[in-house]
Enzyme design. Structure first.
Site, PDB file in Angstrom:
ATOM      1  N   LYS A  79       0.856  -1.190   0.000  1.00  0.00           N
ATOM      2  CA  LYS A  79       0.000   0.000   0.000  1.00  0.00           C
ATOM      3  C   LYS A  79       0.894   1.241   0.000  1.00  0.00           C
ATOM      4  CE  LYS A  79      -3.932   2.018   2.573  1.00  0.00           C
ATOM      5  NZ  LYS A  79      -4.786   1.872   3.769  1.00  0.00           N
ATOM      6  N   SER A 154      -9.682   2.003   2.795  1.00  0.00           N
ATOM      7  CA  SER A 154      -8.777   2.733   1.925  1.00  0.00           C
ATOM      8  C   SER A 154      -7.745   1.845   1.220  1.00  0.00           C
ATOM      9  CB  SER A 154      -8.024   3.784   2.739  1.00  0.00           C
ATOM     10  OG  SER A 154      -7.196   3.165   3.706  1.00  0.00           O
ATOM     11  N   SER A 178      -9.923  -0.329   7.029  1.00  0.00           N
ATOM     12  CA  SER A 178      -9.325  -0.156   5.702  1.00  0.00           C
ATOM     13  C   SER A 178      -8.681  -1.402   5.111  1.00  0.00           C
ATOM     14  CB  SER A 178      -8.294   0.972   5.736  1.00  0.00           C
ATOM     15  OG  SER A 178      -8.949   2.209   5.725  1.00  0.00           O
TER      16      SER A 178
END
Lengths: 500, 477
Positions: A79, A154, A178
């Site tokens: 990420k 996210s 997330s």
């Protein structure tokens, strides 16, 4: 053999047995990226040259017997809010469009030490603020199951990349759901460990007291092995916990030998279902899938019953108060002085700050900075921030009470399956409310895992969430593994489409 | 002035602690590195970096708190003070607002009216900022983060002082305590000790405090004294002319001997303090406090008493020797080698103090060692060199910690003990100065000094003046 369809652990084994080379594994993932990125936009950065070079080096160290880890040679996506030395790290924001870190996050270092090969950095909501990956400054990521839908957020880029086969596993971060929510939307496994289990050093902070890095994978086995690789006490993170120093009479449950929990056995496990999670806001199809999973657990020998968790309605406001407060301070360093974006024209220091931050941050980030600055300002601190901390403590107590009776809590991950692109951002309050099942876990610092448990009529995956007491990841893994074996392996998107 | 006014002063004193590494990372705190070389991701506020507390900072802060009779907080936290400025890389400073490490203490100062207590409101720990360097040529500012993250304590007093003299006495007292603890060198000029003065005036006898101002940029005792006198006069003048004092922060300009308003209370920033979630609470155990308490050094008052008993030197000497821990240590170490306390004291009080003043140095900057001073004193005692030569040698030793034995040997400075040579010199001087000799023989005894001087000159200073004196007297009688 379709290499790209292998799980990380399966691939690692084949690499060790010389059935697949590291380069072949990497090229298989790069080919999927080549074919699918235009559709899904999972990555912000793919560093092919560096990955290829690293694959060669890792192969040599595997051949020499130096690297023996289960993940040696396995391509991974990270990420884009975790620092990677020499590799662009944007946090999904224009503010860091040119930021190349001088150091790597501890979790990234641990993966690399185990021989995993970083392919690139995945798309995310800007500074991890959002539940759809649509607030990214680098375009939205699409759900590999249905392109018109969001992958969640996210960590939507990581979830979609794992689901689409554009990597073999990924790292995500979870501040309020997330990891778990996009895992649910994309039909993969995602875990948020107990706060303090994985070092936050090098994770660009959103809500420091809530942020945790965790695995996003094709199955529970991968999840356990990845967690085993990245977890561990780190002196560089004061909030990291030395679990070896914990002396608990727990029959080995709190250990960090997570793969030892890959056992099919939930007999006698007491699983609680919070009645207050199954109310009006929950989609019927999602409810049916999650309760179906509960039934499977029962069939496997677990004792499942409903109970009242309480304080559920207060979790969302408490979470958005605390997370926004911390974020408003954490994001102050992005000012155009030291790194990242700086506005083109300015008259003085103040105008440089104002224009840089006005131009560099997106709407959702600005909204949360304003909210956070407000709740911390003098005169409001007690009424909002302190009160939210008290609610946080009450929520933790409610979970403590539940875990006096139950080994695990079973819950939905999100109230619905993945919404359509563009349908969430217009109503931020509605988007915030959709985090209701995941954020309490962060507020209480607990571990949570999401495992695929069904599909909606529309062809979108649904994930069931299991929540454990602090340090009880092994219980979660054992239960999730048992469920996965009983339910059968979840398909990958293209297979499903092929079957249509 | 028709009415009588009283000045009320409280101080906020920042002290840079003498740790080897910074408060939240492992970078060096040493001075003088090239810009941004004593830095890492933590002290430059790189995204993703996290602070880790240096326990030595807690220990030093605790030691100062114990020395200043404070209560020690058992569970302390750090808070973020949020404000934007480029010298502050995270745009928040990690400090302590809610649970500072020390509270409710006091120190005693001497005033013309006797011993007075100045209460300490609190002592808290925080990190220093970097340094901005403005380049006028290119009209840009550059930032050096070498000082960013250097540990500070802020000592906040109650408004208990009433004059510049009391403020200086309080600062001297703090400086001595902290220097004796080894927690800081407390140099005002170099900024390792900085004081902000909160000052208000009120009519004598009034209960309520007047409106106060805060004065910054005071980097010498002289500046502090002048700023206090100036600000006090300014406020009284305002009140006398029927105007009122505005609560504001003012900057002292020592060159112009006046202060300027920097910002008023209305412009005061909201720092949005909140507990730093990156740091965990620090629990201070009774055992830890006891350990720090047990390792407190002998402070000045106790040292002065002991010197009186143990060394039998005058109070005046003791006062000067104990003004700095380094000087006192040097004294004790030298006496341990060369047990002549008064002689050692003389070298420290007279020659050392003179050179320090001349070179604008602090006592803690003394570089020479006890061993070399002891050797020098012993050489004078053994009449290997005379006092004048000893002073010459001392000046060299003061600069470079030179071994006096080697130096005297190499430069041939030893006193000539050859009586023949001395006799010859005395005879030559008598022959060359018949008029002076005449005067002496006529009873003008003080001209003997001139003849001694002449003889010493011939001997290039390397003679024992007492011996020269005796020989001259013998030959002239």
């Amino acid at each position: 053999m379709d290499i790209w369809k292998l799980s990380a652990v399966e691939l690692g084994k084949k690499i060790k047995e010389k059935e697949v080379t590291v380069s072949e594994a990497l090229e298989a993932a790069l080919l999927q990226i080549e074919e699918k990125e235009a559709d899904y936009n999972c990555y912000i950065t793919v560093d092919r040259a560096a990955a290829r070079e690293r694959a060669q080096k890792v192969q040599k160290r595997i051949d020499s017997g130096e690297l023996t880890s289960a993940l040696a040679g396995v391509p991974v996506a990270v990420k884009d809010n975790m620092c990677t030395q020499g590799l662009l790290t944007t946090c999904g924001s224009k503010m860091l469009e040119n930021f190349v870190p001088t150091y790597s996050a501890e979790a990234v270092n641990r993966l690399e030490a185990a021989g995993a090969v970083i392919i690139g950095k995945t798309n995310m909501d800007e500074f991890a603020m959002g539940s759809t990956t649509e607030t990214s400054a680098y375009g939205a990521t699409k759900n590999p199951w249905k392109k018109e839908h969001v992958p969640g957020g996210s960590s939507g880029g990581s979830a979609a990349a794992v689901a689409a086969g554009e990597c073999f596993f990924a790292l995500g971060s979870d501040t309020g759901g997330s990891i778990r929510q996009p895992a649910s939307f994309c039909g993969i496994v995602g875990m948020k460990p107990t706060y303090g289990t994985v070092s936050r050093y090098g994770l660009i902070a959103y809500g420091s007291s809530l942020d945790q890095i965790g695995p996003m994978s094709r199955d529970v086995t991968d999840c356990a092995v990845i967690l085993e690789t990245i977890a561990g006490c780190d002196k560089k993170d004061s909030t990291s916990i030395d679990r070896k120093a914990l002396s608990m009479n727990d029959s080995g449950w709190t250990g960090m030998d997570f793969s030892a929990a890959l056992r099919e056995d939930v007999r006698g496990m007491r699983i609680g279902i919070p009645r207050d999670y199954f109310t009006d806001g929950l989609d019927d199809e999602v409810k049916a899938s999650v309760l179906g999973a509960a039934k499977t657990f029962e069939e496997c020998g677990a004792r499942v019953e409903e109970f009242d968790l309480s304080f559920v309605d207060y979790a969302v406001p408490a979470y958005y108060t605390i997370a926004a407060a911390e974020a408003s301070s954490n994001l102050e360093r992005f000012d155009g002085v030291k790194y990242g974006y700086r506005t083109a024209g300015y008259e003085d220091l103040h105008s440089m700050y104002r224009k840089t931050r006005s131009e560099g941050f997106g709407t959702e980030v600005k909204r949360r900075i304003m909210l956070g600055s407000f709740v911390l300002s003098s005169g409001y601190y007690d009424a909002y921030y302190l009160k939210a901390l008290r609610v946080k403590a009450l929520i933790k107590k409610a979970f403590d009470r539940a875990f006096e009776t139950y080994d695990l809590i079973l819950a939905p991950t999100a109230p619905t399956a993945a919404p359509r692109l563009g349908s969430s951002l217009s109503d931020p309050i509605q988007m915030y409310l959709s985090d209701v099942y995941t954020i309490s876990v962060n507020l209480a610092g607990l571990p949570g895992i999401t495992v695929p448990c069904g599909m909606t009529q529309a062809g979108l995956p649904v994930g069931v969430q299991l929540i454990g007491n602090c340090f009880m990841e092994k219980k979660l893994i054992q239960a999730a593994y048992t469920y996965e074996r009983a339910a059968g392996k979840f398909p990958v998107p293209s297979e499903r489409r092929g079957a249509k | 002035m028709s009415r009588q006014y009283e000045t009320v002063i409280g101080l906020e004193v920042h002290v840079e602690l003498a740790t080897k590494t910074k408060i939240f990372c492992g970078c060096s705190t040493s001075f003088g590195g090239a810009p941004n070389t004593h830095t890492c991701p933590v002290c430059t506020g790189m995204p993703g970096s996290l602070p880790v507390l240096n326990r030595q900072v807690v220990e030093y802060a605790m030691a100062v708190g114990i020395a200043a009779n404070c209560e020690i907080t058992r569970c302390l936290k750090f808070d973020r003070k949020n404000y934007f400025y480029p010298d502050n890389p995270q745009n928040y400073q990690i400090s302590q607002l809610y649970l500072p490490i020390c509270r409710n203490g006091y120190v005693e100062i001497e005033t013309p009216e006797g011993i007075k207590q100045v209460r300490i409101h609190e002592i808290h720990m925080e990190e220093d900022a970097g340094k901005l360097v403005h380049d006028d040529w290119s009209d840009t500012s550059l930032v050096d983060y070498n000082r960013s993250g250097v540990p500070l304590i802020e000592i906040v007093s109650e408004p208990d002082m009433r004059s510049a003299q009391e403020v200086i006495a309080y600062l001297e007292k703090l400086r001595l305590l902290i220097q004796y603890l080894g927690a800081s060198d407390c140099k005002l000029q170099e900024g390792s000790m900085r004081a902000d003065v909160n000052l208000s005036v009120r009519e004598a006898g009034a209960e309520a405090y007047g409106t106060r101002t805060e004065m910054k940029n005071l980097n010498s005792f002289r500046a502090i004294t002048r700023a206090i006198e100036g600000e006090s006069a300014r406020q009284i003048e305002l009140l006398e002319s029927g105007r009122s004092v505005v609560q504001e922060t003012r900057k002292w300009d020592d060159g112009k001997e006046m202060s300027y308003a920097m910002r008023s209370k209305e412009d005061a920033q909201d720092y949005r303090y909140f507990p730093d979630p990156d740091l965990v609470p620090v629990i201070i155990s009774e055992a830890w406090i006891e350990k720090v308490r047990a390792s407190q050094p002998e402070f000045r008052t106790e040292k002065m008493e002991r010197y009186k008993k143990e060394y039998g030197i005058p109070d005046y000497d003791i006062g000067i020797l104990t003004q700095s821990k380094h000087m006192a240590d040097l004294f004790e170490e030298t006496v341990a080698i060369c047990p002549l306390p008064k002689k050692v004291s003389n070298w420290l009080m007279v020659e050392t103090m003179r050179l320090l003043k001349e070179k604008n140095m602090d006592a803690q900057d003394i570089r020479y060692s006890a061993g070399n001073l002891a050797k020098l004193i012993q050489m004078v005692e053994d009449k290997e060199i005379n006092g004048t030569i000893a002073k010459e040698v001392f000046e060299v030793m003061f600069e470079q910690d030179t071994d006096p034995e080697i130096y005297v040997e190499e430069h041939g400075l030893k006193t000539v003990t050859d009586e023949n040579a001395l006799n010859r010199a005395v005879e030559d001087v008598i022959a060359a100065n018949p008029q002076t000799v005449e005067e002496y023989r006529n009873g003008k005894e003080k001209v003997l000094g001139f003849l001694v001087g002449q003889t010493m000159k011939v001997m290039k200073g390397q003679a024992d003046p007492a011996l020269v004196n005796r020989l001259l007297k013998e030959k002239l009688s």
